[in-house]
Scaffold this motif. Structure first.
Motif, PDB file in Angstrom:
ATOM      1  N   ALA A   1     -30.356 -34.802  32.655  1.00 65.01           N
ATOM      2  CA  ALA A   1     -29.897 -35.723  30.937  1.00 65.01           C
ATOM      3  C   ALA A   1     -28.568 -36.402  31.278  1.00 65.01           C
ATOM      4  CB  ALA A   1     -30.536 -35.025  29.799  1.00 65.01           C
ATOM      5  N   ASN A   2     -27.291 -35.680  31.438  1.00 64.71           N
ATOM      6  CA  ASN A   2     -26.621 -35.837  31.302  1.00 64.71           C
ATOM      7  C   ASN A   2     -26.150 -36.428  32.083  1.00 64.71           C
ATOM      8  OD1 ASN A   2     -24.393 -34.504  29.188  1.00 64.71           O
ATOM      9  ND2 ASN A   2     -25.152 -32.888  30.240  1.00 64.71           N
ATOM     10  N   VAL A   3     -26.650 -36.501  33.617  1.00 66.07           N
ATOM     11  CA  VAL A   3     -26.240 -38.043  34.491  1.00 66.07           C
ATOM     12  C   VAL A   3     -27.124 -38.774  34.698  1.00 66.07           C
ATOM     13  CG1 VAL A   3     -26.193 -38.156  36.893  1.00 66.07           C
ATOM     14  CG2 VAL A   3     -25.474 -35.590  36.578  1.00 66.07           C
ATOM     15  N   LEU A   4     -27.959 -39.217  34.370  1.00 65.25           N
ATOM     16  CA  LEU A   4     -29.676 -40.284  33.740  1.00 65.25           C
ATOM     17  C   LEU A   4     -28.427 -40.983  32.341  1.00 65.25           C
ATOM     18  CD1 LEU A   4     -31.857 -41.102  34.284  1.00 65.25           C
ATOM     19  CD2 LEU A   4     -32.936 -39.912  32.302  1.00 65.25           C
ATOM     20  N   ALA A   5     -28.388 -40.122  31.234  1.00 65.05           N
ATOM     21  CA  ALA A   5     -27.966 -40.752  29.924  1.00 65.05           C
ATOM     22  C   ALA A   5     -26.063 -41.036  30.576  1.00 65.05           C
ATOM     23  CB  ALA A   5     -27.527 -39.862  29.284  1.00 65.05           C
ATOM     24  N   GLY A   6     -25.406 -40.839  31.107  1.00 69.87           N
ATOM     25  CA  GLY A   6     -24.192 -41.064  31.014  1.00 69.87           C
ATOM     26  C   GLY A   6     -24.833 -42.605  32.123  1.00 69.87           C
ATOM     27  N   HIS A   7     -24.776 -42.254  33.442  1.00 72.08           N
ATOM     28  CA  HIS A   7     -25.549 -43.898  34.521  1.00 72.08           C
ATOM     29  C   HIS A   7     -25.850 -45.645  33.338  1.00 72.08           C
ATOM     30  CE1 HIS A   7     -24.128 -42.342  38.676  1.00 72.08           C
ATOM     31  NE2 HIS A   7     -24.215 -41.590  37.329  1.00 72.08           N
ATOM     32  N   ILE A   8     -27.353 -44.722  32.342  1.00 71.74           N
ATOM     33  CA  ILE A   8     -27.606 -46.215  31.150  1.00 71.74           C
ATOM     34  C   ILE A   8     -26.976 -46.432  30.703  1.00 71.74           C
ATOM     35  CG2 ILE A   8     -29.494 -45.957  29.372  1.00 71.74           C
ATOM     36  CD1 ILE A   8     -31.397 -44.221  31.409  1.00 71.74           C
ATOM     37  N   THR A   9     -25.564 -45.700  30.226  1.00 68.57           N
ATOM     38  CA  THR A   9     -24.736 -45.030  29.660  1.00 68.57           C
ATOM     39  C   THR A   9     -23.546 -47.040  30.230  1.00 68.57           C
ATOM     40  OG1 THR A   9     -25.031 -44.242  28.437  1.00 68.57           O
ATOM     41  CG2 THR A   9     -23.311 -45.267  27.448  1.00 68.57           C
ATOM     42  N   LEU A  10     -23.371 -46.869  30.711  1.00 71.06           N
ATOM     43  CA  LEU A  10     -22.371 -47.189  31.516  1.00 71.06           C
ATOM     44  C   LEU A  10     -22.852 -48.822  32.178  1.00 71.06           C
ATOM     45  CD1 LEU A  10     -19.298 -46.937  32.774  1.00 71.06           C
ATOM     46  CD2 LEU A  10     -20.385 -45.693  35.309  1.00 71.06           C
ATOM     47  N   LYS A  11     -24.341 -48.860  32.718  1.00 73.84           N
ATOM     48  CA  LYS A  11     -24.857 -49.760  33.295  1.00 73.84           C
ATOM     49  C   LYS A  11     -25.052 -51.064  32.305  1.00 73.84           C
ATOM     50  CE  LYS A  11     -27.041 -52.328  35.973  1.00 73.84           C
ATOM     51  NZ  LYS A  11     -26.882 -52.549  37.208  1.00 73.84           N
ATOM     52  N   VAL A  12     -25.599 -50.174  30.156  1.00 69.24           N
ATOM     53  CA  VAL A  12     -25.748 -51.251  29.617  1.00 69.24           C
ATOM     54  C   VAL A  12     -24.228 -51.822  28.706  1.00 69.24           C
ATOM     55  CG1 VAL A  12     -26.183 -50.815  26.412  1.00 69.24           C
ATOM     56  CG2 VAL A  12     -27.486 -50.021  28.306  1.00 69.24           C
ATOM     57  N   PHE A  13     -23.123 -51.666  29.247  1.00 68.34           N
ATOM     58  CA  PHE A  13     -22.239 -51.459  28.616  1.00 68.34           C
ATOM     59  C   PHE A  13     -21.445 -52.148  29.825  1.00 68.34           C
ATOM     60  CE2 PHE A  13     -21.527 -48.190  25.305  1.00 68.34           C
ATOM     61  CZ  PHE A  13     -21.065 -48.625  24.642  1.00 68.34           C
ATOM     62  N   ALA A  14     -21.025 -52.232  30.827  1.00 73.62           N
ATOM     63  CA  ALA A  14     -21.511 -52.996  32.317  1.00 73.62           C
ATOM     64  C   ALA A  14     -21.843 -54.003  32.164  1.00 73.62           C
ATOM     65  CB  ALA A  14     -21.349 -52.754  33.268  1.00 73.62           C
ATOM     66  N   GLY A  15     -23.626 -54.645  31.660  1.00 70.16           N
ATOM     67  CA  GLY A  15     -24.254 -55.104  31.647  1.00 70.16           C
ATOM     68  C   GLY A  15     -24.000 -56.210  29.699  1.00 70.16           C
TER      69      GLY A  15
END
Lengths: 262, 133
Positions: free
Chosen positions: A191-205
């Motif tokens: 969950a930590n890895v998944l959530a972190g990567h999604i958040t990063l991608k959303v902000f970069a998006g």
């Protein structure tokens, strides 16, 4: 609608939705006895993780200098860190489990750090991988616990000093608590890895879509960009800490297997 | 290399350096204080790292307890057709197990059979040394 038509093209460049980075794609179709054991991008990165960590350790320790070089001292620090962790939680008796704890720690750490490279696949973002690791650890603890202590291992579920009437309830609670260990171990990492990567991608998006809107958008994109940079730092911390938590909990469970009752 | 006799000039150099080190360590209080400060800083850093690691644990320990309890209850209901009692009872037991998990993770209840003293001893020990720094 246009998106859908150009999906293939999108795939080839950069997919814009935050989930597609976790897609599994088959690189090599394999089928043995009705089971699909294709070599996927996930397998590729698992192999890369193992190869990179093994190559690093072999390369850095090949000098065997009495006065370690910089790279050698990284390997030595890694060794001493894990050894200290294990000795602190499980005592010197637990040191026979050092290879597995060390392998788990390096595997998760390197896999998480690999995930921080752009375009790389993060294997620990899939619960099947983390669950396999966690259930492997718990299975090992149960087997070793019974092998070492026989049925005395079941004392783990019966705390001393509990009134007789309450024992059935307490035992049930202890069993549920024990069964929840592999779940929490695997879900936490995934969950930590998944959530972190999604958040990063959303902000970069946000940065990309905002800067497509002209000058005002470019100025507005500064904020999400700053967030993305900060989150990248946070993700590196999480990458290390999750490996650390996984390793220290493994040590504590091993301690339970060695000494089910004190 | 071990067969070679030690170089006398090198030896002299070494003893001189050792002497200087000793005088530095004994002489000015500053060196000792600085070493102590370093030690303290390292201990603090180790503590904060363990703290963040623990924070990651707490929420997932709780959720896992409830989920496993609910899962067992659901499975029992399904196989023995005791719906809804299995789910009700095991969800409550799961909740209790979850609270136990969290208390254990935060060190307020002893790990399984270990006495509280050993848990505290363990924490003190791990606080004292930071193997990573």
């Amino acid at each position: 609608m246009i998106r859908a038509d150009h999906f293939e093209e999108d795939e080839a460049t950069v997919a814009n939705d935050p989930i597609s980075q976790f897609n599994i794609s088959k690189l090599l179709q394999l089928d043995v006895g009705g089971y699909d054991i294709s070599f996927t991008n996930s397998s590729l990165f698992m192999v890369a993780t193992v190869a990179a960590s093994a190559a690093f350790l072999i390369f850095t320790t090949s000098g065997r200098g009495l006065i370690p070089s910089r790279l050698q001292s990284i390997s030595e620090m890694l060794y001493e860190f894990v050894a200290g962790l294990l000795r602190d939680s499980a005592g010197s008796e637990g040191m026979k489990f050092f290879p597995i704890v060390f392998s788990l720690f390096t595997f998760i750490l390197v896999a998480n750090l690999f995930g921080m490279f752009p375009y790389f696949f993060t294997i620990t973002s899939h619960i099947i991988v983390t669950a396999a690791l966690a259930f492997g650890v718990i299975g090992m603890v149960i087997i070793y616990g019974f092998y070492k202590n026989g049925l005395g291992f079941l004392k783990l579920f019966v705390p001393s000093g509990v009134p007789g009437v309450l024992i059935p309830v307490v035992v049930l609670i202890e069993v549920i608590s024990f069964l929840s260990r592999p779940i929490s171990l695997s879900v936490r990492l995934f969950a930590n890895v998944l959530a972190g990567h999604i958040t990063l991608k959303v902000f970069a998006g946000f940065v990309v879509s905002l800067s497509g809107l002209g000058l005002g958008g470019v100025i507005g994109a500064i904020l999400p960009l700053a967030f993305a940079v900060a989150l990248t730092g946070l993700e590196f911390l999480v990458a290390f800490l999750q490996a650390y938590v996984f390793a220290i909990l493994t040590c504590m469970y091993i301690n339970d297997a060695i000494h089910p009752s004190h | 290399m071990p067969d070679q006799p030690p170089d006398p000039s090198n030896d002299e150099d070494l003893s001189k350096r050792l002497e200087r080190l000793r005088s530095n360590l004994d002489g000015p209080e500053g060196m000792v204080a600085e070493a102590q400060r370093d030690e303290q800083l390292r201990a603090e850093r180790a503590h904060s790292k363990a703290g963040i690691a623990q924070a990651f644990r707490l929420s997932s320990e709780f959720i896992a307890g409830v989920v496993v309890g609910g899962g067992i209850g659901y499975a029992i209901d399904k196989y023995f057709e005791t719906s809804p009692w299995g789910l009700i009872i095991f969800l409550l037991l799961g909740f209790a197990a979850a609270v136990l998990n969290v208390l254990r993770a935060s060190g307020m209840v002893a790990e399984s059979e270990m006495s509280l003293k050993t848990v505290q001893d363990h924490q003190n020990r791990s606080d004292k040394q930071d193997p990573n720094a």
